[in-house]
Design an enzyme around this catalytic site. Structure first.
Site, PDB file in Angstrom:
ATOM      1  N   LYS A 158       1.148 -46.440  84.707  1.00 27.92           N
ATOM      2  CA  LYS A 158       1.523 -45.030  84.790  1.00 27.92           C
ATOM      3  C   LYS A 158       0.732 -44.285  85.844  1.00 27.92           C
ATOM      4  O   LYS A 158      -0.465 -44.505  85.998  1.00 27.92           O
ATOM      5  CB  LYS A 158       1.265 -44.319  83.452  1.00 27.92           C
ATOM      6  CG  LYS A 158       2.128 -44.714  82.301  1.00 27.92           C
ATOM      7  CD  LYS A 158       1.758 -43.852  81.111  1.00 27.92           C
ATOM      8  CE  LYS A 158       2.594 -44.168  79.885  1.00 27.92           C
ATOM      9  NZ  LYS A 158       2.195 -43.305  78.745  1.00 27.92           N
ATOM     10  N   GLY A 164       7.470 -36.070  83.224  1.00 26.01           N
ATOM     11  CA  GLY A 164       8.924 -36.056  83.281  1.00 26.01           C
ATOM     12  C   GLY A 164       9.561 -37.423  83.408  1.00 26.01           C
ATOM     13  O   GLY A 164      10.659 -37.563  83.924  1.00 26.01           O
ATOM     14  N   GLY A 165       8.852 -38.475  82.955  1.00 30.27           N
ATOM     15  CA  GLY A 165       9.392 -39.824  83.039  1.00 30.27           C
ATOM     16  C   GLY A 165       9.267 -40.451  84.412  1.00 30.27           C
ATOM     17  O   GLY A 165       9.797 -41.538  84.653  1.00 30.27           O
ATOM     18  N   GLU A 200      -1.660 -49.067  80.163  1.00 30.78           N
ATOM     19  CA  GLU A 200      -1.538 -48.815  78.736  1.00 30.78           C
ATOM     20  C   GLU A 200      -0.634 -49.869  78.113  1.00 30.78           C
ATOM     21  O   GLU A 200       0.271 -50.397  78.771  1.00 30.78           O
ATOM     22  CB  GLU A 200      -0.931 -47.418  78.540  1.00 30.78           C
ATOM     23  CG  GLU A 200      -0.954 -46.879  77.140  1.00 30.78           C
ATOM     24  CD  GLU A 200      -0.469 -45.430  77.122  1.00 30.78           C
ATOM     25  OE1 GLU A 200      -1.296 -44.524  76.984  1.00 30.78           O
ATOM     26  OE2 GLU A 200       0.755 -45.209  77.278  1.00 30.78           O
ATOM     27  N   HIS A 208      10.821 -42.235  70.577  1.00 33.56           N
ATOM     28  CA  HIS A 208      10.093 -41.152  71.242  1.00 33.56           C
ATOM     29  C   HIS A 208      10.289 -39.898  70.400  1.00 33.56           C
ATOM     30  O   HIS A 208      11.388 -39.358  70.312  1.00 33.56           O
ATOM     31  CB  HIS A 208      10.657 -40.972  72.648  1.00 33.56           C
ATOM     32  CG  HIS A 208       9.894 -40.003  73.490  1.00 33.56           C
ATOM     33  ND1 HIS A 208       9.928 -40.009  74.861  1.00 33.56           N
ATOM     34  CD2 HIS A 208       9.060 -38.977  73.158  1.00 33.56           C
ATOM     35  CE1 HIS A 208       9.161 -39.050  75.340  1.00 33.56           C
ATOM     36  NE2 HIS A 208       8.634 -38.400  74.321  1.00 33.56           N
ATOM     37  N   GLU A 299       1.706 -37.808  75.616  1.00 37.29           N
ATOM     38  CA  GLU A 299       1.251 -36.773  76.531  1.00 37.29           C
ATOM     39  C   GLU A 299       1.503 -35.413  75.896  1.00 37.29           C
ATOM     40  O   GLU A 299       2.210 -35.310  74.894  1.00 37.29           O
ATOM     41  CB  GLU A 299       1.979 -36.856  77.878  1.00 37.29           C
ATOM     42  CG  GLU A 299       3.473 -36.606  77.799  1.00 37.29           C
ATOM     43  CD  GLU A 299       4.160 -36.755  79.154  1.00 37.29           C
ATOM     44  OE1 GLU A 299       3.471 -37.078  80.146  1.00 37.29           O
ATOM     45  OE2 GLU A 299       5.377 -36.543  79.218  1.00 37.29           O
ATOM     46  N   ASN A 301       2.967 -31.650  76.929  1.00 38.25           N
ATOM     47  CA  ASN A 301       3.631 -30.814  77.917  1.00 38.25           C
ATOM     48  C   ASN A 301       3.212 -29.367  77.688  1.00 38.25           C
ATOM     49  O   ASN A 301       3.506 -28.782  76.632  1.00 38.25           O
ATOM     50  CB  ASN A 301       5.152 -30.956  77.804  1.00 38.25           C
ATOM     51  CG  ASN A 301       5.607 -32.331  78.250  1.00 38.25           C
ATOM     52  OD1 ASN A 301       5.339 -32.745  79.373  1.00 38.25           O
ATOM     53  ND2 ASN A 301       6.277 -33.053  77.369  1.00 38.25           N
ATOM     54  N   ARG A 303       4.041 -26.327  78.338  1.00 42.75           N
ATOM     55  CA  ARG A 303       5.102 -25.389  78.725  1.00 42.75           C
ATOM     56  C   ARG A 303       6.183 -25.406  77.663  1.00 42.75           C
ATOM     57  O   ARG A 303       6.108 -26.160  76.694  1.00 42.75           O
ATOM     58  CB  ARG A 303       5.697 -25.812  80.065  1.00 42.75           C
ATOM     59  CG  ARG A 303       6.191 -27.266  80.052  1.00 42.75           C
ATOM     60  CD  ARG A 303       6.972 -27.652  81.277  1.00 42.75           C
ATOM     61  NE  ARG A 303       7.194 -29.071  81.399  1.00 42.75           N
ATOM     62  CZ  ARG A 303       8.090 -29.782  80.719  1.00 42.75           C
ATOM     63  NH1 ARG A 303       8.857 -29.172  79.826  1.00 42.75           N
ATOM     64  NH2 ARG A 303       8.233 -31.084  80.906  1.00 42.75           N
ATOM     65  N   ARG A 349      22.217 -32.899  76.867  1.00 47.50           N
ATOM     66  CA  ARG A 349      22.011 -32.361  78.206  1.00 47.50           C
ATOM     67  C   ARG A 349      23.225 -32.694  79.081  1.00 47.50           C
ATOM     68  O   ARG A 349      23.449 -33.861  79.429  1.00 47.50           O
ATOM     69  CB  ARG A 349      20.742 -32.932  78.838  1.00 47.50           C
ATOM     70  CG  ARG A 349      19.491 -32.622  78.043  1.00 47.50           C
ATOM     71  CD  ARG A 349      18.255 -32.975  78.852  1.00 47.50           C
ATOM     72  NE  ARG A 349      17.040 -32.888  78.049  1.00 47.50           N
ATOM     73  CZ  ARG A 349      15.809 -32.936  78.547  1.00 47.50           C
ATOM     74  NH1 ARG A 349      15.652 -33.094  79.862  1.00 47.50           N
ATOM     75  NH2 ARG A 349      14.754 -32.852  77.766  1.00 47.50           N
TER      76      ARG A 349
END
Length: 455
Positions: A158, A164-165, A200, A208, A299, A301, A303, A349
């Protein structure tokens, strides 16, 4: 309450924030690029300022232009939405140094959680479970190989500064690691200006799941339930639902408690999301995970998330309003000690992309017919006659469906998807029609590999 708000974003999230601002009597100010001059968010704002050409670096990521717009319009606060400058600690500091209110966590929290290695270490110290991995960047290929040998293959490579992937690769053995390490490091340097790499443990079959947190003005951190985000393509989400069909009451209690500890560890204020991986405990005859024996911090985020509407429905609140109240130093509209979630919500989406290969397909919107009905909400960035350009994210709209139960929400989702008509740009509505007939998804026993199995 804040009296005037500049929205430093575009499309559906700008419209979404403007909608709440106007409901609260707050003067809403939009900024826009030349490519977005005809989009709905520009005309729906009380005032709009052109800040530059289509290139995001010259418009929506141009901090100087945005601050100049705030000054010229007399804005009191800036809401960054998601993406662009929303997790830019330097911009947050500059906003506050300019005497404006930043609607988001403080710059120190953004900095602390922006580096994946630093975030992992902070979370481990706070008692939040983290997957086996490196506590320092893998300085070179030899260090990465040594770390992977200790962690055990397969491993995830990573970009420490990614999000954002983006900036990730999987290595099943040392040969693959040597390829992925160089690839990820080069990508990270190019995209994030930081080539630091984290190694990792990679779990092939996971779910997820994320937890919405809100750091209140009085210093408390509350958890507003979890969202299931396992329907993904290229590590990017397509569908989110709340509550997660994989999470038991006992697991939910542990997840939410860990998310609160994560927020408290960095003195978090405003809205944020703690993302986790659930490791399957058992599998059905098709091989899909049907439970979880553990979860690991992925992680945070710092926001508002794209998928915040599903939490809004389940908890009966307006998260943008809560963000504004926290930023203004006000108490929330709800009782933090009496949170009572109910019902089920699913978000899809709607992107301007091929429903099979998910490749972007911009164009002029010739037909735009949104579904309506009980339990149906559409947060859209476009309407008929607008042009979807190649300069920005492919998100056209978010279709949110709700119900008293998951089954009712799924039934409404099928009707809503069938009624959503978009002609002109490519779009993935057909993918959701397929997903809503997929037995694995309907059972709730799916994981992050479901889209790959459908293809």
């Amino acid at each position: 309450m804040i009296e005037s708000l500049l929205v430093a974003n575009r499309g559906e999230i700008a419209r979404r924030i403007i909608r709440t601002a106007r409901r609260l009597g707050i003067r809403a100010i939009a900024v826009y690029s030349e490519a977005d001059a005809d989009l709905p968010f520009v005309t729906e704002a009380d005032e709009a300022v052109l800040i530059g050409p289509p290139n995001p670096a010259q418009s929506y990521r141009n901090a100087e232009a945005i601050l100049a717009a705030a000054k010229s319009t007399g804005a009191q606060a800036i809401h960054p939405g998601y993406g662009f400058l929303s997790e830019n600690a330097e911009f947050a500091r500059t906003v506050e140094a300019s005497g404006l209110i930043w609607v988001g966590p403080d710059a120190d929290a953004i900095t602390a959680m922006g580096d994946k290695i630093n975030a992992r270490n902070l979370m481990a110290a706070a008692g939040v479970p983290v997957a086996p991995g490196t506590t320092d960047p893998a300085a070179d290929l030899d260090a990465a190989v040594a770390a992977a040998a200790e962690i055990g293959y397969p491993v995830m490579v990573k970009a420490a500064a990614g999000g954002g992937g983006m900036g990730m690769g999987v290595a099943v053995d040392e040969a693959a690691l040597r390829t992925e390490y160089d690839k990820v490091r080069a990508f990270a340097e190019r995209m994030f200006g930081d080539g630091s790499v984290l190694i990792e443990r990679y779990f092939p079959r996971v779910r997820h799941v994320e937890v919405q947190i809100l750091g209140l003005a009085d210093g408390r951190v509350v958890a507003l339930g979890e969202r299931e985000c396992s329907v993904q393509r290229r590590n990017q989400k397509l569908v989110e639902e709340s509550p997660s069909p994989a999470v038991s009451p006992e697991l939910r209690a542990r997840l939410l408690a860990a998310a609160v500890r994560a927020g408290e560890a960095v003195g978090y204020r405003n809205a944020g999301t703690v993302e986790c991986l659930l490791v399957p405990r058992q599998r059905d005859s098709e091989g899909a995970g049907s439970g979880s024996e553990d979860f690991f911090f992925l992680e945070m985020n710092t926001r508002l998330q794209v998928e915040h509407p599903v939490t809004e429905y389940v908890y009966g609140i307006d998260l943008v309003e809560e963000q504004l109240r926290v930023a203004a130093g006000l108490a929330p509209t709800f009782d933090p000690d009496a949170l009572t979630p109910s019902g089920h919500a699913i978000e899809m989406r709607i992107n301007a992309e091929d429903p099979k290969r998910f490749l972007p397909g911009p164009g002029v919107v010739k037909t735009w017919v949104e579904p309506t009905g009980e339990g149906v909400r559409v947060d859209s960035g476009y309407t008929e006659g607008n042009t979807v350009t190649p300069f920005y994210d492919s998100l056209l709209a978010k279709l949110i469906v709700t119900g008293d139960t998951r089954e009712q929400a799924l039934e409404r989702a099928r009707s809503a998807v069938g009624a959503f008509r978009i002609e002109g740009p490519k779009n993935n509505v057909a993918f959701f029609a397929e997903l809503l007939e997929n037995g694995e998804f309907l059972s709730g026993a799916y994981d992050t590999g479901i889209v790959g199995r459908m293809r």
